[in-house]
Design a protein around this motif. Structure first.
Motif, PDB file in Angstrom:
ATOM      1  N   ALA A  71       0.966  -1.334  -0.015  1.00  0.00           N
ATOM      2  CA  ALA A  71      -0.159   0.115   0.006  1.00  0.00           C
ATOM      3  C   ALA A  71       0.772   1.152   0.012  1.00  0.00           C
ATOM      4  N   ALA A  72       2.037   1.213   0.649  1.00  0.00           N
ATOM      5  CA  ALA A  72       2.872   2.453   0.696  1.00  0.00           C
ATOM      6  C   ALA A  72       3.330   3.096  -0.746  1.00  0.00           C
ATOM      7  N   ALA A  73       3.344   1.875  -1.734  1.00  0.00           N
ATOM      8  CA  ALA A  73       3.680   2.351  -2.798  1.00  0.00           C
ATOM      9  C   ALA A  73       2.664   3.116  -3.665  1.00  0.00           C
ATOM     10  N   ILE A  74       1.570   3.301  -3.150  1.00  0.00           N
ATOM     11  CA  ILE A  74       0.373   4.120  -4.011  1.00  0.00           C
ATOM     12  C   ILE A  74       0.577   5.387  -3.834  1.00  0.00           C
ATOM     13  N   ASP A  75       0.576   6.046  -4.682  1.00  0.00           N
ATOM     14  CA  ASP A  75       0.707   7.634  -4.768  1.00  0.00           C
ATOM     15  C   ASP A  75      -0.495   8.330  -5.448  1.00  0.00           C
ATOM     16  N   LEU A  76      -1.612   7.532  -5.681  1.00  0.00           N
ATOM     17  CA  LEU A  76      -2.992   8.140  -6.398  1.00  0.00           C
ATOM     18  C   LEU A  76      -4.047   7.114  -6.084  1.00  0.00           C
ATOM     19  N   ILE A  77      -5.242   7.665  -5.702  1.00  0.00           N
ATOM     20  CA  ILE A  77      -6.443   6.834  -5.476  1.00  0.00           C
ATOM     21  C   ILE A  77      -7.463   7.704  -6.137  1.00  0.00           C
ATOM     22  N   VAL A  78      -8.119   6.952  -7.044  1.00  0.00           N
ATOM     23  CA  VAL A  78      -9.297   7.657  -7.501  1.00  0.00           C
ATOM     24  C   VAL A  78     -10.527   6.685  -7.571  1.00  0.00           C
ATOM     25  N   LEU A  79     -11.486   7.235  -6.671  1.00  0.00           N
ATOM     26  CA  LEU A  79     -12.771   6.275  -6.479  1.00  0.00           C
ATOM     27  C   LEU A  79     -13.976   6.891  -7.098  1.00  0.00           C
ATOM     28  N   ALA A  80     -14.631   5.899  -7.794  1.00  0.00           N
ATOM     29  CA  ALA A  80     -15.849   6.450  -8.564  1.00  0.00           C
ATOM     30  C   ALA A  80     -16.879   5.828  -7.632  1.00  0.00           C
ATOM     31  N   THR A  81     -17.805   6.872  -7.139  1.00  0.00           N
ATOM     32  CA  THR A  81     -19.040   6.295  -6.313  1.00  0.00           C
ATOM     33  C   THR A  81     -20.187   7.455  -6.677  1.00  0.00           C
ATOM     34  N   ALA A  82     -21.327   7.073  -6.414  1.00  0.00           N
ATOM     35  CA  ALA A  82     -22.543   7.963  -6.312  1.00  0.00           C
ATOM     36  C   ALA A  82     -23.121   7.832  -4.855  1.00  0.00           C
ATOM     37  N   THR A  83     -22.596   6.966  -4.154  1.00  0.00           N
ATOM     38  CA  THR A  83     -23.047   6.680  -2.734  1.00  0.00           C
ATOM     39  C   THR A  83     -21.829   6.806  -1.644  1.00  0.00           C
ATOM     40  N   PRO A  84     -21.211   7.938  -1.608  1.00  0.00           N
ATOM     41  CA  PRO A  84     -20.044   8.213  -0.604  1.00  0.00           C
ATOM     42  C   PRO A  84     -20.519   8.160   0.773  1.00  0.00           C
ATOM     43  N   ASP A  85     -19.559   7.956   1.607  1.00  0.00           N
ATOM     44  CA  ASP A  85     -19.718   7.639   2.896  1.00  0.00           C
ATOM     45  C   ASP A  85     -20.391   9.065   3.557  1.00  0.00           C
ATOM     46  N   GLN A  86     -19.815  10.221   3.121  1.00  0.00           N
ATOM     47  CA  GLN A  86     -20.360  11.726   3.538  1.00  0.00           C
ATOM     48  C   GLN A  86     -20.184  12.327   2.334  1.00  0.00           C
ATOM     49  N   THR A  87     -20.989  13.482   2.561  1.00  0.00           N
ATOM     50  CA  THR A  87     -20.956  14.328   1.368  1.00  0.00           C
ATOM     51  C   THR A  87     -19.696  15.100   1.015  1.00  0.00           C
ATOM     52  N   PHE A  88     -18.856  15.250   2.120  1.00  0.00           N
ATOM     53  CA  PHE A  88     -17.420  15.482   1.919  1.00  0.00           C
ATOM     54  C   PHE A  88     -16.830  14.890   3.266  1.00  0.00           C
ATOM     55  N   PRO A  89     -15.669  14.599   3.447  1.00  0.00           N
ATOM     56  CA  PRO A  89     -14.482  14.465   2.294  1.00  0.00           C
ATOM     57  C   PRO A  89     -14.787  13.110   1.437  1.00  0.00           C
ATOM     58  N   ALA A  90     -14.001  13.194   0.347  1.00  0.00           N
ATOM     59  CA  ALA A  90     -14.197  12.083  -0.630  1.00  0.00           C
ATOM     60  C   ALA A  90     -13.738  10.732  -0.128  1.00  0.00           C
ATOM     61  N   THR A  91     -14.701   9.734  -0.290  1.00  0.00           N
ATOM     62  CA  THR A  91     -14.321   8.523   0.238  1.00  0.00           C
ATOM     63  C   THR A  91     -13.045   7.916  -0.279  1.00  0.00           C
ATOM     64  N   ALA A  92     -12.312   8.454  -1.122  1.00  0.00           N
ATOM     65  CA  ALA A  92     -10.946   7.943  -1.350  1.00  0.00           C
ATOM     66  C   ALA A  92     -10.051   8.290  -0.321  1.00  0.00           C
ATOM     67  N   THR A  93     -10.229   9.513   0.324  1.00  0.00           N
ATOM     68  CA  THR A  93      -9.451   9.900   1.586  1.00  0.00           C
ATOM     69  C   THR A  93      -9.537   8.942   2.620  1.00  0.00           C
ATOM     70  N   MET A  94     -10.826   8.164   2.745  1.00  0.00           N
ATOM     71  CA  MET A  94     -10.846   7.311   3.920  1.00  0.00           C
ATOM     72  C   MET A  94     -10.228   6.046   3.598  1.00  0.00           C
ATOM     73  N   VAL A  95     -10.382   5.561   2.311  1.00  0.00           N
ATOM     74  CA  VAL A  95      -9.867   4.518   1.956  1.00  0.00           C
ATOM     75  C   VAL A  95      -8.495   4.563   2.094  1.00  0.00           C
ATOM     76  N   GLN A  96      -7.677   5.598   1.472  1.00  0.00           N
ATOM     77  CA  GLN A  96      -6.189   5.906   1.755  1.00  0.00           C
ATOM     78  C   GLN A  96      -5.980   5.887   3.202  1.00  0.00           C
ATOM     79  N   ASN A  97      -6.630   6.559   4.079  1.00  0.00           N
ATOM     80  CA  ASN A  97      -6.481   6.322   5.453  1.00  0.00           C
ATOM     81  C   ASN A  97      -6.375   4.954   6.048  1.00  0.00           C
ATOM     82  N   ASN A  98      -7.266   4.089   5.908  1.00  0.00           N
ATOM     83  CA  ASN A  98      -7.472   2.719   5.900  1.00  0.00           C
ATOM     84  C   ASN A  98      -6.343   1.749   5.643  1.00  0.00           C
ATOM     85  N   LEU A  99      -5.829   2.130   4.469  1.00  0.00           N
ATOM     86  CA  LEU A  99      -4.668   1.490   3.766  1.00  0.00           C
ATOM     87  C   LEU A  99      -3.288   1.918   4.447  1.00  0.00           C
ATOM     88  N   GLY A 100      -3.313   3.093   5.144  1.00  0.00           N
ATOM     89  CA  GLY A 100      -2.034   3.611   5.658  1.00  0.00           C
ATOM     90  C   GLY A 100      -1.169   4.116   4.627  1.00  0.00           C
TER      91      GLY A 100
END
Ligand code: UT7
Length: 321
Positions: A71-100
């Motif tokens: 996961a440490a080698a990932i420097d870009l996350i693009v997440l497609a969704t119409a059902t985000p966890d919250q209106t903001f921030p982007a769900t991609a940032t939550m995934v990034q944090n979960n992956l560390g």
């Protein structure tokens, strides 16, 4: 020349499958109607503790494991969704944090059922221009949260899930592996055919999905056939060159009609709509991961991804695996 090469894929489905017969216990419908009109036999529905980000994180972890990438080698996350966890921030940032793997680029794209194609095209452009080296491209949805369970014309059609791929920027000299071309389109004139009747700046509510299915069906067949022809023409390939088509899984009759228009044999179409129903942005990567894991799609195969959804948005991407 830099090419964005798929290193691995993963997917995630919540809970146990809900069959048409089980659905018919609480909705005025039948297994026979759903199978005949859509090809859907079951879907997975998010439980209380499942969220778009939790499904996306599991799919991403499985894709990283399949790719052999940390996961440490990932420097870009693009997440497609119409059902985000919250209106903001982007769900991609939550995934990034979960992956560390915090610190790189992470954002969502909103193109509903075409979301994965839009995310793939965006990530590919960013890798080819050197903005990032290794990307997670994810489609993840919990559509069950925005369904009107009193509306049998829509609620039987959708399911929840997530799919992900790892893309790496590689020197394309000597082979044509990677994303060859992606064509994307939108036509905002058809909002009233497929939309959600709520939002932060209008009603202040999340809203429910509304669809005029037969009209969407007609547009889908025309737009998909057109963008598939455009993608083939721009890459200099013909339909005969394609090993596999991985389409958006909305309705098996749309898959059949599109294949017929292109003269593609049904055996080349990856079909998972019977198992997953329509999972919007997750459907293409879920179907792709299914066919990667069961060994149908192999390295060096020429694969066409395609999707059409609310907006309308539609697109196709030709990729050498
Ligand atoms: O992911 C984005 C893209 N989305 C799509 O591509 C969806 C495209 N559209 C479709 O897949 C199809 O149009 C549907 C599956 C949504 C509908 O199939 P259809 O063959 O176009 O059916 P219809 O809407 O014309 O409805 C036919 C009949 C109606 O009854 P009457 O008016 O003929 O008496 C409906 O009330 O089927 C009835 N019906 C149902 N019956 C049992 C509608 N939904 C149901 C249901 N169970 N769930």
């Amino acid at each position: 020349m830099i090419r964005s090469v798929i290193l691995g894929s993963g997917s995630a489905l919540p809970g146990a499958a809900v069959t048409n017969a089980q659905l018919a216990e609480r909705v005025d419908t039948s297994d026979a109607w759903i199978v005949e009109r859509t090809g859907i036999r079951q879907r997975h529905l998010a439980g209380e503790n499942d969220t778009t980000s939790s499904l996306a994180t599991t799919a991403a972890q499985r894709a990283l494991a399949a790719a052999g990438v940390d996961a440490a080698a990932i420097d870009l996350i693009v997440l497609a969704t119409a059902t985000p966890d919250q209106t903001f921030p982007a769900t991609a940032t939550m995934v990034q944090n979960n992956l560390g793997c915090n610190g790189g680029i992470a954002f969502d794209v909103a193109a509903v059922c075409s979301g994965f194609l839009y995310a793939l095209g965006t990530a590919d452009s960013m890798l080819r221009t050197g903005m990032a080296r290794r990307a997670l491209v994810i489609g993840a949805e919990t559509f069950s949260r925005i369904l009107d369970w009193e509306d049998r014309t829509t609620c039987v059609l959708f399911g929840d899930g997530a799919g992900a791929i790892v893309l790496e920027a590689q020197d394309g000299a000597g082979n044509d592996r990677g994303v060859i071309t992606t064509k994307l389109h939108a036509d905002g004139a058809h909002n009233e055919l497929l939309y959600v009747d709520g939002g932060p700046s209008t009603t202040g509510t999340v809203g429910k999905l509304r669809m005029r299915g037969p009209e969407v069906f007609r547009h889908a067949v025309v737009n998909l056939a057109s963008v598939l022809k455009e993608t083939l023409a721009s890459s200099g390939h013909t339909a005969d060159d394609i090993d596999w088509v991985v389409p958006h899984q909305a309705n098996s009759r749309i898959l059949d009609a599109t294949a017929r228009k292109l003269g593609l044999p049904a055996e080349k179409i990856i079909v998972t709509v019977d198992q997953h129903a329509n999972t919007s942005a997750a459907s293409v990567p879920l179907a792709f991961d299914t066919a990667m894991r069961d060994g149908r799609i192999k390295q060096s195969d020429l694969v066409m991804f395609e999707a059409m959804g609310g907006g309308f948005t539609w697109g196709a991407s030709l990729v050498r695996i």
